[in-house]
Design a protein around this motif. Structure first.
Motif, PDB file in Angstrom:
ATOM      1  N   LEU A   1      63.992  81.739  -9.336  1.00  0.00           N
ATOM      2  CA  LEU A   1      65.153  82.257 -10.059  1.00  0.00           C
ATOM      3  C   LEU A   1      65.320  83.763  -9.880  1.00  0.00           C
ATOM      4  N   VAL A   2      64.222  84.512  -9.958  1.00  0.00           N
ATOM      5  CA  VAL A   2      64.294  85.975  -9.875  1.00  0.00           C
ATOM      6  C   VAL A   2      64.736  86.456  -8.491  1.00  0.00           C
ATOM      7  N   PRO A   3      64.110  85.998  -7.384  1.00  0.00           N
ATOM      8  CA  PRO A   3      64.538  86.497  -6.062  1.00  0.00           C
ATOM      9  C   PRO A   3      66.013  86.271  -5.735  1.00  0.00           C
ATOM     10  N   PRO A   4      66.596  85.082  -6.009  1.00  0.00           N
ATOM     11  CA  PRO A   4      68.016  84.905  -5.670  1.00  0.00           C
ATOM     12  C   PRO A   4      68.942  85.829  -6.450  1.00  0.00           C
ATOM     13  N   ILE A   5      68.509  86.303  -7.610  1.00  0.00           N
ATOM     14  CA  ILE A   5      69.339  87.212  -8.396  1.00  0.00           C
ATOM     15  C   ILE A   5      69.152  88.659  -7.947  1.00  0.00           C
ATOM     16  N   LEU A   6      67.899  89.052  -7.690  1.00  0.00           N
ATOM     17  CA  LEU A   6      67.609  90.440  -7.335  1.00  0.00           C
ATOM     18  C   LEU A   6      67.867  90.757  -5.860  1.00  0.00           C
ATOM     19  N   ASN A   7      67.582  89.809  -4.974  1.00  0.00           N
ATOM     20  CA  ASN A   7      67.676  90.097  -3.538  1.00  0.00           C
ATOM     21  C   ASN A   7      69.062  90.548  -3.080  1.00  0.00           C
ATOM     22  N   PRO A   8      70.157  89.883  -3.518  1.00  0.00           N
ATOM     23  CA  PRO A   8      71.478  90.355  -3.078  1.00  0.00           C
ATOM     24  C   PRO A   8      71.758  91.782  -3.518  1.00  0.00           C
ATOM     25  N   ILE A   9      71.239  92.175  -4.676  1.00  0.00           N
ATOM     26  CA  ILE A   9      71.444  93.539  -5.168  1.00  0.00           C
ATOM     27  C   ILE A   9      70.611  94.527  -4.367  1.00  0.00           C
ATOM     28  N   VAL A  10      69.332  94.197  -4.188  1.00  0.00           N
ATOM     29  CA  VAL A  10      68.406  95.115  -3.520  1.00  0.00           C
ATOM     30  C   VAL A  10      68.696  95.219  -2.028  1.00  0.00           C
ATOM     31  N   TYR A  11      68.821  94.070  -1.349  1.00  0.00           N
ATOM     32  CA  TYR A  11      68.976  94.077   0.102  1.00  0.00           C
ATOM     33  C   TYR A  11      70.430  94.096   0.553  1.00  0.00           C
ATOM     34  N   GLY A  12      71.324  93.646  -0.308  1.00  0.00           N
ATOM     35  CA  GLY A  12      72.724  93.597   0.058  1.00  0.00           C
ATOM     36  C   GLY A  12      73.514  94.798  -0.414  1.00  0.00           C
ATOM     37  N   MET A  13      73.597  94.941  -1.735  1.00  0.00           N
ATOM     38  CA  MET A  13      74.448  95.981  -2.286  1.00  0.00           C
ATOM     39  C   MET A  13      73.883  97.386  -2.072  1.00  0.00           C
ATOM     40  N   LYS A  14      72.550  97.520  -1.928  1.00  0.00           N
ATOM     41  CA  LYS A  14      71.965  98.828  -1.676  1.00  0.00           C
ATOM     42  C   LYS A  14      72.043  99.227  -0.201  1.00  0.00           C
ATOM     43  N   SER A  15      72.405  98.277   0.654  1.00  0.00           N
ATOM     44  CA  SER A  15      72.598  98.579   2.068  1.00  0.00           C
ATOM     45  C   SER A  15      73.978  99.203   2.252  1.00  0.00           C
ATOM     46  N   GLN A  16      74.005 100.433   2.772  1.00  0.00           N
ATOM     47  CA  GLN A  16      75.272 101.139   2.917  1.00  0.00           C
ATOM     48  C   GLN A  16      76.226 100.378   3.837  1.00  0.00           C
ATOM     49  N   GLU A  17      75.711  99.831   4.916  1.00  0.00           N
ATOM     50  CA  GLU A  17      76.562  99.108   5.859  1.00  0.00           C
ATOM     51  C   GLU A  17      77.095  97.816   5.254  1.00  0.00           C
ATOM     52  N   MET A  18      76.236  97.098   4.511  1.00  0.00           N
ATOM     53  CA  MET A  18      76.669  95.866   3.860  1.00  0.00           C
ATOM     54  C   MET A  18      77.723  96.162   2.799  1.00  0.00           C
ATOM     55  N   ARG A  19      77.490  97.212   2.031  1.00  0.00           N
ATOM     56  CA  ARG A  19      78.443  97.598   0.987  1.00  0.00           C
ATOM     57  C   ARG A  19      79.780  98.015   1.595  1.00  0.00           C
ATOM     58  N   LYS A  20      79.722  98.711   2.715  1.00  0.00           N
ATOM     59  CA  LYS A  20      80.934  99.155   3.402  1.00  0.00           C
ATOM     60  C   LYS A  20      81.763  97.966   3.883  1.00  0.00           C
TER      61      LYS A  20
END
Length: 311
Positions: free
Chosen positions: A280-299
């Motif tokens: 439960l924890v990884p699927p919630i945290l991973n998109p934020i940590v690895y996705g939204m914190k990635s400048q290119e992904m956020r862009k």
């Protein structure tokens, strides 16, 4: 033997949760919200990586497996648990139980492979930037992904094949969902080989994954400190901290859950909750940590939203 075969059926009972009066439905609504949040965030990452040409890079090709295993893990476990809570049921069927356990172990074990592969990719990118494209070619990256999925399938396949060699004489799963340890306990025969193999692969995967990640991120920090560029230092430190937070959280929950089966005095409700947190924890945290914190992904995400709004 005839009487024994009559008492052991394909229907298995599960340990159900006991909630205070009035707490069941608020907990279910919170659970549904968490599941939908994880589902939307991880699906968004997958769609972005597939559709956005600028994300067709080694880092994101490896990262693609992360939301994939997160979705498999949480979907294999959470909807069934929520359904059981709502309907006050606590049973499943043996083939479904085995399938659920197989999917959960596949996703959990793959998680360690993926973290190690991502750490290695960042090590090459930051410590050997001029050689990155020469080293991380499409062929090499495809080979890395194929290797960790093949090893993962082999390891977990052997684990469940060993479990399937034993005849069952019990029909009660000591948890809110099915995993290999609970399935092995359905047998009345000697399961020493299963326990040794399970502990061995758990320890081996921990050592291998942790060693690769520790080597990669120590090298990254050393390289960034040597360059003297504050932007590079900040980027590397943020990457390391994000990785460590996710990894340490996953490790604490998983190690406690695995070891709790070896001790009889662990609270059963706590054991069930800790087991659920692994998926439960990884699927919630991973998109934020690895996705939204990635400048290119956020862009790329903002670009998609702007395109939709303009249309």
């Amino acid at each position: 033997m005839e009487n024994l075969s009559m008492t052991v059926s394909f229907e298995l009972t599960l340990d159900s949760f006991s909630f205070p009066p009035g707490a069941k439905y608020p907990i279910v609504f919170i659970g549904i919200f968490m599941y939908l949040f994880a589902l939307v965030c991880n699906m968004t990452l997958l769609i972005l990586i597939v559709l956005q040409q600028s994300l067709h890079k080694p880092m994101y090709f490896i990262m693609f497996s992360l939301p994939l295993v997160d979705l498999v893990g949480i979907t294999s476990m959470f909807p069934k648990v929520l359904s059981d809570i709502v309907t006050d049921t606590s049973y499943t069927y043996y083939p479904l139980c085995v399938f659920q356990g197989l999917m959960l172990h596949m996703s959990g074990n793959a998680y360690l492979f993926i973290l190690a592969a991502m750490a290695f990719d960042r090590y090459i990118a930051i410590c050997m930037p001029l050689r990155y494209n020469a080293i991380m070619t499409p062929k090499v990256v495809t080979g890395i992904v194929a290797l960790f999925w093949s090893l993962n399938t082999l390891i977990i396949g052997v684990l469940f094949a060993l479990q399937g060699l034993h005849s069952r004489c019990r029909s009660h799963i000591g948890g809110a969902f099915c995993d290999n340890a609970a399935l092995v306990k359905l047998s009345c025969s000697n399961t020493t080989v299963n326990n040794i193999y399970g502990l061995f692969i758990t320890a081996a995967m921990q050592v291998v994954s942790l060693s690769i990640q520790a080597f990669s991120y120590v090298k990254i920090l050393i390289t960034c400190m040597a360059t003297g560029r504050s932007e590079s230092k900040s980027k590397a430190i943020n990457t390391c901290i994000a990785q460590l937070i996710i990894f340490i959280t996953f490790e604490i929950v998983m190690i406690f859950f695995v070891l709790s089966y070896r001790f009889a005095n662990v609270n059963r409700n706590l054991q069930k909750i800790m087991g659920m947190l692994i998926f439960l924890v990884p699927p919630i945290l991973n998109p934020i940590v690895y996705g939204m914190k990635s400048q290119e992904m956020r862009k790329q995400l903002l670009k998609v939203f702007k395109r939709k709004i303009s249309v």
